[in-house]
Design a protein around this motif. Structure first.
Motif, PDB file in Angstrom:
ATOM      1  N   UNK A  61      22.883  60.440  42.383  1.00 14.39           N
ATOM      2  CA  UNK A  61      23.748  59.253  42.404  1.00 14.39           C
ATOM      3  C   UNK A  61      24.717  59.250  41.214  1.00 14.39           C
ATOM      4  N   UNK A  62      24.211  59.603  40.037  1.00 14.88           N
ATOM      5  CA  UNK A  62      25.074  59.651  38.857  1.00 14.88           C
ATOM      6  C   UNK A  62      25.400  58.295  38.261  1.00 14.88           C
ATOM      7  N   UNK A  63      24.490  57.334  38.422  1.00  7.38           N
ATOM      8  CA  UNK A  63      24.717  55.995  37.869  1.00  7.38           C
ATOM      9  C   UNK A  63      23.441  55.488  37.224  1.00  7.38           C
ATOM     10  N   UNK A  64      23.540  54.373  36.487  1.00  9.79           N
ATOM     11  CA  UNK A  64      22.382  53.830  35.779  1.00  9.79           C
ATOM     12  C   UNK A  64      21.370  53.191  36.743  1.00  9.79           C
ATOM     13  N   UNK A  65      20.231  52.812  36.214  1.00 10.17           N
ATOM     14  CA  UNK A  65      19.054  52.406  36.989  1.00 10.17           C
ATOM     15  C   UNK A  65      19.318  51.445  38.141  1.00 10.17           C
ATOM     16  N   UNK A  66      19.854  50.292  37.862  1.00  5.81           N
ATOM     17  CA  UNK A  66      20.044  49.292  38.916  1.00  5.81           C
ATOM     18  C   UNK A  66      21.046  49.766  39.959  1.00  5.81           C
ATOM     19  N   UNK A  67      22.084  50.479  39.538  1.00 12.15           N
ATOM     20  CA  UNK A  67      23.062  51.013  40.498  1.00 12.15           C
ATOM     21  C   UNK A  67      22.435  52.072  41.396  1.00 12.15           C
TER      22      UNK A  67
END
Length: 147
Positions: A61-67
């Motif tokens: 995904x390449x995004x932080x936890x919630x994203x």
């Protein structure tokens, strides 16, 4: 007033989970994806002549936890199959504790499983190949792995 024509009602098709199917979505786009791809390749090699089959998709995904959690939800709605097992994988990093807890809680509400590493995912690689009892900061791990 909207008219409903007979036979024109759009029915939403109910999808059933594909048995033995896995969607593994990771925070990172390369290290984690390569790690789980190794498992996928081993499973496919081991069971290639078996009646049992496994559908395994790995998505970085390449995004932080919630994203990561939110993107899995959006992504899985568009897929042709419904995965029986959905895993979100991310680092604890230095995010505020509330962000981390909210991601885990939201994943649970959505029926996802969660795996996380403290510090960073690369530590898992290091511990596969090197015994360590000392604390390591994320900045030192790449040097030890020779990245």
């Amino acid at each position: 007033m909207a008219r409903h024509l007979p036979g024109k009602k759009k029915k939403r098709e109910k999808r059933l989970p594909e048995p033995s199917s896995f969607l593994i979505a990771t925070e990172g786009k390369s290290t984690e994806v390569n790690y789980f791809k190794g498992f996928k390749d081993e499973i496919n090699a081991r069971f290639k002549n078996s009646i049992q089959s496994y559908e395994i998709e790995i998505k970085g995904i390449g995004k932080e936890t919630l994203r990561v959690i939110e993107d899995i939800e959006e992504y899985s709605r568009k897929l042709p199959i419904l995965y029986e097992n959905i895993w979100a994988v991310f680092d604890k990093d230095d995010f505020p504790q509330d962000d981390f807890d909210n991601a885990i809680n939201k994943a649970g509400e959505m029926g996802m499983e969660v795996a996380w590493s403290n510090q960073c995912f690369e530590l898992w690689y290091l511990l596969h190949f090197s015994y360590s009892q000392s604390a390591l900061h994320r900045d030192d791990i790449s040097e030890k792995l020779d990245f």
